[in-house]
Design a protein around this motif. Structure first.
Motif, PDB file in Angstrom:
ATOM      1  N   ALA A  70       0.825  -1.213   0.000  1.00  0.00           N
ATOM      2  CA  ALA A  70       0.000   0.000   0.000  1.00  0.00           C
ATOM      3  C   ALA A  70       0.860   1.263   0.000  1.00  0.00           C
ATOM      4  CB  ALA A  70      -0.944   0.002   1.202  1.00  0.00           C
ATOM      5  N   SER A  73     -11.667  -3.107   0.059  1.00  0.00           N
ATOM      6  CA  SER A  73     -10.722  -3.168  -1.066  1.00  0.00           C
ATOM      7  C   SER A  73     -11.334  -2.684  -2.380  1.00  0.00           C
ATOM      8  CB  SER A  73     -10.182  -4.594  -1.237  1.00  0.00           C
ATOM      9  OG  SER A  73      -9.499  -5.008  -0.070  1.00  0.00           O
ATOM     10  N   THR A 128      -5.001  -1.704   2.096  1.00  0.00           N
ATOM     11  CA  THR A 128      -5.288  -0.809   0.981  1.00  0.00           C
ATOM     12  C   THR A 128      -4.999   0.642   1.317  1.00  0.00           C
ATOM     13  OG1 THR A 128      -7.586  -0.419   1.639  1.00  0.00           O
ATOM     14  CG2 THR A 128      -7.168  -2.348   0.261  1.00  0.00           C
TER      15      THR A 128
END
Length: 445
Positions: free
Chosen positions: A138, A222, A396
């Motif tokens: 991420a 997500s 994420t």
């Protein structure tokens, strides 16, 4: 733990668009990377930390670099806002920074597309460093835009779930919830009504509830914010509809928007000792790793538990992921000392000992995979949850955009309307939101 100004900057980033940087900067490393980094030189480093302990930690970080590179001296300037950095990056000149560090990942798209910060890919290649093997997934994503890696992670923030273990025990709850359906049942069980208000609220789901923003909820689903053509995916990816539905269901189950807002208005602020999680008025809290230190400093009358946030029931195998953001560093395109500046950036962001020591000093999540596993990290055992969230490949972040965090603000504004009942048609609202995002991006190009 980070200073108040740090988190204020992050919060403001989602609700305000920064002035677009001029595109006069080429952003080409070769334009300013002709200096000899082995010769005596001084580079200027601007950062945003302001709390005394953080400022001292930055000084120690730089001192370590100067010891390793005795010919490169660093002029450190702290407490610099993004606005001041933007102005200096545009203007250039002898007093402008060679290296900047910003708390606002939402600015990466602007920094990269405007050419204000140089693309670091050539520097990484020259140094033989593979960013994908160096940084968590991420963090690797939020430091680049359309293939331009104009920034690099410098510590990070991971979001998880704090819970009142004492309240859990009283309610007969033996473990933190792992899925959103479990979370809803637990939140209801922990909620103790008292007349028109609450003696204890299981969880504050409203989008104004401190860190319960749309992007933090969405992180557990997500989502894909943009399609391959760069168009908003908000109305097409079912993750968005699922996240908004989940939040609205929580709002309704825990008393309704008006009752919750009335209760929230009488609670303490996010940064003071009277934060409602500290006081026990709210039993569960979505928050970042810094909350642990703040909560312990408040000396609560209960035991604190830490866990990852729940995931959708159909993504139960991904439990352990979370939303990631953090501090970024970059090299000014106007700098005439880019090779020396790279040595500083490389040290601060890829030297394992430097990253570990800096993380220990300011209690943020390390930003390299090696540092996350270092035995030299010093932390409360509960902090390990955030280290694991940061290293989780399913975690994420919100992608960079040419106009910064404007698209996140647009999504958040719809969230306010939907949770309050002003907007009732979710599908239509998401389509309108997507259209607005596309319009704003087209105008920014």
């Amino acid at each position: 733990m980070p200073g108040i100004s740090r988190k204020a900057a992050i919060a403001l980033a989602a609700s305000a668009s920064f002035a677009l940087l001029t595109t006069s900067c080429t952003g080409q490393p070769e334009a300013g990377a002709s200096d000899d980094a082995s010769k005596e030189t001084t580079v200027t480093f601007w950062h945003a930390w302001s709390a005394p302990s953080e400022v001292e930690a930055v000084k120690d970080l730089v001192a370590g670099f100067e010891k390793a590179h005795p010919n490169i001296h660093v002029d450190v300037v702290g407490n610099m806002t993004d606005d001041k950095m933007n102005q200096a990056l545009r203007a250039g000149g002898a007093k402008a920074p060679d290296v900047i560090s910003s708390f606002t990942t939402n600015s990466v798209g602007k920094f990269c597309s405007s050419g204000a910060l140089v693309d670091l890919n050539p520097f990484f290649e020259k140094s033989g460093i593979d960013p994908q093997k160096t940084f968590p997934k991420a963090m690797n994503e939020y430091t680049q835009f359309e293939g331009n890696r104009c920034a690099v992670p410098l510590l990070g923030d991971a979001y998880g779930l704090y819970y009142n273990k004492t309240a859990f025990k009283k309610a007969g709850i033996t473990a933190p919830p792992k899925t959103w359906s479990e979370f809803e049942r637990v939140a209801e069980k922990l909620t103790i009504p008292q007349g028109d208000t609450y003696k204890q609220l299981g969880f504050m789901p409203n989008y104004h509830g401190w860190e319960t923003t749309t992007e933090h909820y969405l992180g557990q689903f997500s989502p894909t914010y943009f399609d391959k053509d760069g168009k908003s995916n908000v109305a097409k990816d079912p993750a968005f509809e699922a996240a908004f539905t989940l939040q609205k269901k929580l709002v309704d189950a825990l008393g309704g928007y008006r009752k919750l807002e009335t209760y929230r208005s009488g609670l303490g602020d996010e940064w003071g000792p009277k934060h409602p999680f500290h006081t026990g008025q709210v039993a569960m809290q979505l928050d970042g790793e810094w909350r642990l230190g703040m909560a312990l400093d408040a000396k609560p009358k209960f035991d604190i538990g830490v866990a990852p946030l729940p995931v959708p029931d159909d993504q139960a195998d991904q439990y352990g992921k979370g939303y990631i953001t953090g501090t970024i560093a970059g090299i000014a395109a106007t700098s005439k000392k880019q090779n020396a500046a790279w040595e500083l950036v490389k040290y601060m962001t890829t030297n394992t000992d430097a990253v570990v020591n800096f993380s220990n000093a300011i209690h943020n999540v390390p930003s390299t995979l090696a540092a996350l596993k270092s035995p030299n990290l010093k932390y409360d055992p509960r902090f390990k949850t955030f280290l694991e969230i940061a290293a989780n490949p399913d975690s994420t972040t919100a992608p960079a955009s040419v106009n910064g965090g404007v698209y996140l603000t647009t999504i958040q504004e719809f969230g306010y309307a939907y949770e309050s009942g002003k907007a009732t048609d979710l599908k239509a609202g998401l389509k309108k939101t997507a259209a607005q995002i596309d319009t704003d991006i087209a105008q920014a190009k």
